[in-house]
Scaffold this motif. Sequence first.
Motif, PDB file in Angstrom:
ATOM      1  N   TRP A   3     -11.344   6.647 -43.030  1.00  0.00           N
ATOM      2  CA  TRP A   3     -12.538   5.793 -43.181  1.00  0.00           C
ATOM      3  C   TRP A   3     -13.294   6.114 -44.474  1.00  0.00           C
ATOM      4  O   TRP A   3     -14.510   6.246 -44.495  1.00  0.00           O
ATOM      5  CB  TRP A   3     -13.472   5.951 -41.974  1.00  0.00           C
ATOM      6  CG  TRP A   3     -12.771   5.858 -40.666  1.00  0.00           C
ATOM      7  CD1 TRP A   3     -12.110   4.771 -40.167  1.00  0.00           C
ATOM      8  CD2 TRP A   3     -12.622   6.881 -39.690  1.00  0.00           C
ATOM      9  NE1 TRP A   3     -11.570   5.043 -38.946  1.00  0.00           N
ATOM     10  CE2 TRP A   3     -11.867   6.343 -38.606  1.00  0.00           C
ATOM     11  CE3 TRP A   3     -13.061   8.207 -39.594  1.00  0.00           C
ATOM     12  CZ2 TRP A   3     -11.544   7.081 -37.487  1.00  0.00           C
ATOM     13  CZ3 TRP A   3     -12.737   8.943 -38.470  1.00  0.00           C
ATOM     14  CH2 TRP A   3     -11.994   8.392 -37.433  1.00  0.00           C
ATOM     15  N   GLY A  12     -17.252  -0.199 -44.109  1.00  0.00           N
ATOM     16  CA  GLY A  12     -16.927  -1.587 -43.819  1.00  0.00           C
ATOM     17  C   GLY A  12     -17.694  -2.567 -44.688  1.00  0.00           C
ATOM     18  O   GLY A  12     -17.136  -3.543 -45.191  1.00  0.00           O
ATOM     19  N   PRO A  15     -14.972   1.402 -40.040  1.00  0.00           N
ATOM     20  CA  PRO A  15     -14.289   0.499 -40.987  1.00  0.00           C
ATOM     21  C   PRO A  15     -12.775   0.609 -40.893  1.00  0.00           C
ATOM     22  O   PRO A  15     -12.237   1.566 -40.322  1.00  0.00           O
ATOM     23  CB  PRO A  15     -14.775   1.021 -42.343  1.00  0.00           C
ATOM     24  CG  PRO A  15     -15.057   2.468 -42.121  1.00  0.00           C
ATOM     25  CD  PRO A  15     -15.587   2.561 -40.705  1.00  0.00           C
ATOM     26  N   ASP A  16     -12.084  -0.363 -41.442  1.00  0.00           N
ATOM     27  CA  ASP A  16     -10.629  -0.331 -41.533  1.00  0.00           C
ATOM     28  C   ASP A  16     -10.240   0.843 -42.435  1.00  0.00           C
ATOM     29  O   ASP A  16     -10.587   0.863 -43.612  1.00  0.00           O
ATOM     30  CB  ASP A  16     -10.137  -1.650 -42.138  1.00  0.00           C
ATOM     31  CG  ASP A  16      -8.636  -1.660 -42.411  1.00  0.00           C
ATOM     32  OD1 ASP A  16      -7.954  -0.681 -42.053  1.00  0.00           O
ATOM     33  OD2 ASP A  16      -8.166  -2.648 -42.998  1.00  0.00           O
ATOM     34  N   LYS A  35     -22.697  -4.917 -38.268  1.00  0.00           N
ATOM     35  CA  LYS A  35     -21.385  -4.302 -38.453  1.00  0.00           C
ATOM     36  C   LYS A  35     -21.476  -2.795 -38.714  1.00  0.00           C
ATOM     37  O   LYS A  35     -20.442  -2.118 -38.743  1.00  0.00           O
ATOM     38  CB  LYS A  35     -20.655  -4.979 -39.618  1.00  0.00           C
ATOM     39  CG  LYS A  35     -20.415  -6.470 -39.382  1.00  0.00           C
ATOM     40  CD  LYS A  35     -19.758  -7.122 -40.574  1.00  0.00           C
ATOM     41  CE  LYS A  35     -19.595  -8.632 -40.331  1.00  0.00           C
ATOM     42  NZ  LYS A  35     -18.971  -9.310 -41.486  1.00  0.00           N
TER      43      LYS A  35
END
Length: 357
Positions: free
Chosen positions: A246, A250, A59-60, A54
């Motif tokens: 960001w 994540g 990231p979200d 990942k």
Amino acid sequence: MKFAKNIASRVPVLHGGPYSIENPNPTLVDFSSNVNPLGFPPPVKKLLKTGLQKIPIYPDPNSTNLRKRLSKHVKVPVDNLIIGNGATEIIYNFCQAVITKNTPVLIPIPTFGEYESAVALRGGKIEFFKTMNLNHDVSDFIRQIPKNGCIFICNPNNPTGTVVSKNTMLQILRAAKSRSTMVFVDECFMELTQNPKESVIDHMGMGNLFVLQSLTKSFGLAGLRVGYGVGDRKMISVLHNIKIPWNVSGLSQEAAVLALSEKNFLSRTRNLIKKEHDFLKNSISKINGFSCFDKLSQFYFDQDKNKLKNATKETLEKNILIRDCSTFRGLDESHIRIAIKTRKENAKLILALEESK
């Protein structure tokens, strides 16, 4: 090139932790920073072993899943939550949103130094209130609350460990509201106290309250940097608008969600802290020259500066790091802060202090 005076003259705040000294030994026992003595919950370790694929993914930016999980954890709506790259990022973003040049700010001292630093960058006008226990001095403190300003309160306080009762906090909140003043309450250590219900999160309806909390302390995620703030929707919306994109990785977001799902982790931590606090307090109080500041504290002091300076140096030679509190405004070299750790580590510290000259 010219820079604003308050920026060019800024001196970074000094903190504890292994990187507060040069060339830290990997086996250093760190009593200088207060983090969950149990470390992080087991599911986080599994994630860090399996989540490498990942890393290439952005990231979200809104930490959506984490905010949803935190909403259940602290029982506030998702729209009242902001996630930060550690709690410190939120302190600086809050000041960017609220503090302007000459905004009157009141800060009790000694306390966490980043409030002063963040306010100074914005040009706020700071006044300090010296107290070792705000519960005892609340009337004098309230009289000093400015109009149309901001107050910063660390609860429980860093470094003294003193918990300001909810009743006292509500007195302050009501007085501040009558003067149109915002109250920033840093509760990053609250979940590790014996009575986390002293939190004022459930009083967000007052409108002039912003609460800072952190998974760094409670769930041992200091290296992953996850903090969060709770405020009214307008404040949270502004903080979302000014934060960097960001801002939380994540893996950090996923680790935080997993940590929050670990049942009984905080209750086990509180039980350990209570037991080991009593052990440390009783043991250190028997050492000549040392005494404990407060029952609820992780903070000890000695009136002989030279003796304490030697103790700090000698424990470091034994690969044990304790926090010299002379860098806290309002304190000096006669004060140290000691975190609570496991019995094995605590016993090692006691022996080192006993052998110090």
